[in-house]
Design an enzyme around this catalytic site. Sequence first.
Site, PDB file in Angstrom:
ATOM      1  N   CYS A 185      -3.742  -2.149  -4.289  1.00  0.00           N
ATOM      2  CA  CYS A 185      -4.435  -1.513  -3.165  1.00  0.00           C
ATOM      3  C   CYS A 185      -4.852  -0.094  -3.554  1.00  0.00           C
ATOM      4  CB  CYS A 185      -3.534  -1.560  -1.930  1.00  0.00           C
ATOM      5  SG  CYS A 185      -4.334  -1.091  -0.401  1.00  0.00           S
ATOM      6  N   HIS A 200      -1.497  -7.379  -1.488  1.00  0.00           N
ATOM      7  CA  HIS A 200      -0.156  -6.807  -1.618  1.00  0.00           C
ATOM      8  C   HIS A 200       0.888  -7.875  -1.965  1.00  0.00           C
ATOM      9  CE1 HIS A 200      -0.871  -2.699  -0.086  1.00  0.00           C
ATOM     10  NE2 HIS A 200      -1.852  -3.268   0.594  1.00  0.00           N
ATOM     11  N   GLU A 211       3.824  -7.399  -2.903  1.00  0.00           N
ATOM     12  CA  GLU A 211       5.150  -6.965  -2.435  1.00  0.00           C
ATOM     13  C   GLU A 211       5.393  -7.344  -0.978  1.00  0.00           C
ATOM     14  OE1 GLU A 211       2.574  -5.107  -2.764  1.00  0.00           O
ATOM     15  OE2 GLU A 211       2.497  -3.566  -1.211  1.00  0.00           O
TER      16      GLU A 211
END
Lengths: 738, 233
Positions: free
Chosen positions: B86, B203, B205
């Site tokens: 990002c 993302h 994560e």
Amino acid sequence: MAVSQEALDAVALSRDEYDLLVQRLGREPNDVELGMFGSLWSEHCGYKNSKPLLRLFPSGGDRVLTQIGAENAGAIDVGDGRCVVMKVESHNHPSAIEPYQGAATGVGGIVRDIFAMGAYPIAILDSLRFGTLEDPQTRYLFDGVVGGIGGYGNCLGIPNVGGEVFFASCYNGNPLVNAMCVGIADTDKLVSARASGEGSVLLLVGSDTGRDGIHGASGLASRTDPESRFAEMRPAVQVGNPFMEKLLMEACYELASQHRDWIVGLQDLGAAGLTSSVVECCARGRSGAVLNIERVPRRESGMTPYEVMLSESQERMLIIAKPEHVEDVTALFHHWELHCEAIGEVVGGPDVIVRENGVEVARVPWEIATEPPEYRRAGERPVELVELNRFDPATLPDLATADATGALLRVLARPNIASKRGVYRRYDQQVLANTIVQPGGDASVVRIDGTNRAIALKTDCNPRLVYLDPYVGGAIAVAEAARNIVCTGATPVAVTDCLNFGNPEKPDVYYTMEHAIRGIAEACLEFGTPVVSGNVSLYNERSGVPVYPTAVIGMLGLLDDVEQHLTAAFSTPGAPVFLLGADIHQPAVTLGGSEYLEAEHGKVAGLPAVDLVAEHNLQKLVLALNAEGLLLSAHDCSEGGLAVALAESSILGNSGFEGDSSLDLGDRLDAALLGEGQGRIVVSARPAAVDRLHQLAGEHGVPVSELGQVIEGQSFTFGPISTTVPMLREAYEALMRL
Amino acid sequence: MRFAIVRFPGTWSDRDCHHVLHNVLGQEADILWHRETSLSGYDAVVLPGGFSYGDYLRCGAIARFSPIMESVIAFAEAGRPVIGICNGFQVLCESHLLPGALMRNDSLEFRCEWIHLRREGASTPWADGIASGQVLNVPISHNDGNYFADDATLDELESSGRVIFRYCDERGDVTPAANPNGSVRNIAGIINARGNVLGMMPHPERAGETIVGGTDGNLIWQSIIEHALQTAS
């Protein structure tokens, strides 16, 4: 010497209030003092009209760690030495004038309230009310407000996990923008917003102080201004700097969580800026203070003491530091690349003394400043309610069987019912990696970092019902919020509220406010959910017509095991579906105040009703069923009624539904399908759990109706309704095609 | 394996990356303030998401001048693994470790939602554990994820297999409807010529545990962990 009317108007004090001030002070205030008192005695800061009523709320409890109104937010013990800190606040008037920045700084303000407590913000919710979408100004306000909430919150890295959007013509030109923030802290690291200990140092950190936002509290928020003045008032709306706020948030949390012993108190600068921040801290600490305002970092030269004391520049915090740790605190803020200036110190005595280059420019006794007059008024029940309540929906023709599918699709597509995905996808919902149930269902579920516990969060208010019966509508707002929390498997534990009304000096508005508060209080007692914090926004009117009385309830629930959470989605073909809490047959009276009644008959009328004891039993039943692992889904049946609840569960789970062919929907098809009787929850259960479900329902005294079952494929049938999940979704996503 | 997670002023997915790498996948991971200058002792660098410097200038344009970036560039040029997620992807482009730029989403709105990615392209330690054509379900959360590069650069990226992730639908079809931000050729993630630097807008994560919605993001972390184990043995 007589003070001029202009001077009083500028600070929104009445002549009587001014005379009272002179009497208590024993002298005339100077200009700076008048500005300071005017702000602190404003409706926005002083709660002159609402405070006596707010005392009606139950606010104590085993888990409650703060006294209502005593701190920036309420704190609730959630076990393991940790607590949740929460509050909801309005930013209605600024958002009406400048929607993006008004909403953005609303988020900024509520987030500061949370980290001022020493907590780390973990969730934002936003409860929004707009005029009708046919009004082009509504589209401008809607887009600006949503953009501002996202623009600010997304930058902070706090997930926006839920909220509401509601449209009605009474909000044309007067949108309501209520933002709630929730944080988490170690209970022994909570910080109070107090100034005490002579010699403690007042440190101002964050943004420089400018000429923005002067008279925000006394002007914008505490009276009704004509729309014609919006252009000239626009400069009174502050401009947010979320990047600065992010650094402040991280620095303040590091200070509180790791170096709690360095400081006495922590306070944000919100409405009335430095004035309210310092005076309120002194009042809590029962100490005086000396401010040397030449040390306040400025954005521009030539600012007067008046402007410095009343500036509402955003992203500023006041730290009350122990003298021996001033250097440590300063170094911590410098690490985060923030300014940190010593602007004064705590002293004995009853006064906040403001000096500029050694010359005293104001002396304000904190006791007088924080004890504005309170008004207990006589309300009058709004006359139009007689007619509205007398309306009997049974006099309307029933929904035709052949039109049942069409009616469901039309109601699903109504802006108040349709999916708000187009709104919440503009917000970061997942950052911090603890969002377990995302927006779009009943309540949102957020895991408590590093544990297996979770909290459930919801904001709720059906303003049509508060309008039609303030007491019952207020109680329903609490009941429905609790029902939503329970539908995630969580137990409701506490409430924060945002009360949005018109001009309280009007007897009918005052009546409405008083009775809504009484209704909320009764429901909170029934559900055992104390009100731990909140906010009141008055003077929400346009052309003399108040908005619907909008008593927004923000509710917190607790879930001991996050794995036991429930969603509203139908997920398992073959799972039997039940309506808990009521018979399928519904009387026409349940159409009162419903979306269907307004959509199809153009009426907002009727008499809402709620049975709080039955509602509580229903909620206890759902928690008991979930505790035994018997449920696969649970969904609140409220706006849009039973047919909409079933459709939403199908859409969310992308699963078909088949109603029992033997279903008898009674003699009012419209009420059975789209009536909005309270106290109803739709569940799907494990097939093997049916007997136990009936047994537990019997023990709780809760009626159960079998509705049908979740099926493979995309067909959706219920009584005369026959459609498909894609058709339902097409209607439900109407707002995405704006 | 030991990860350095860089925190610029305004970064916010540092904690999430740390959570997944350390708590979920059992790796060592430290969050480094952008004023640090040494990456010694670290096996991989993560530039996480967020709004470095508020994104007030072009996203990532100020962060690229942070003191730590000199070391990050040297680390990357030495062939060591670097991932930018990002805002981190934006920083990598601004630092010229990756070609192209990330413009405002074509919707002109912030977008946060679960999307699908298709694994494509050449071998890279960041994605060798993901089969070609495999579809991943991970969230996006950005205002400026609209990848752009000139045709010559794009052709070079394509021909050398440097497009690693493309936005697709749940069946793996790359369609305009599956493109959440207007990225040219649906590009969601690319590598540098050597393959050790990956930049991606989604993302991973946030897709690290079943209870938050899925674990597909871990395939990326597991690839690099596996690569490190093989390199060590």
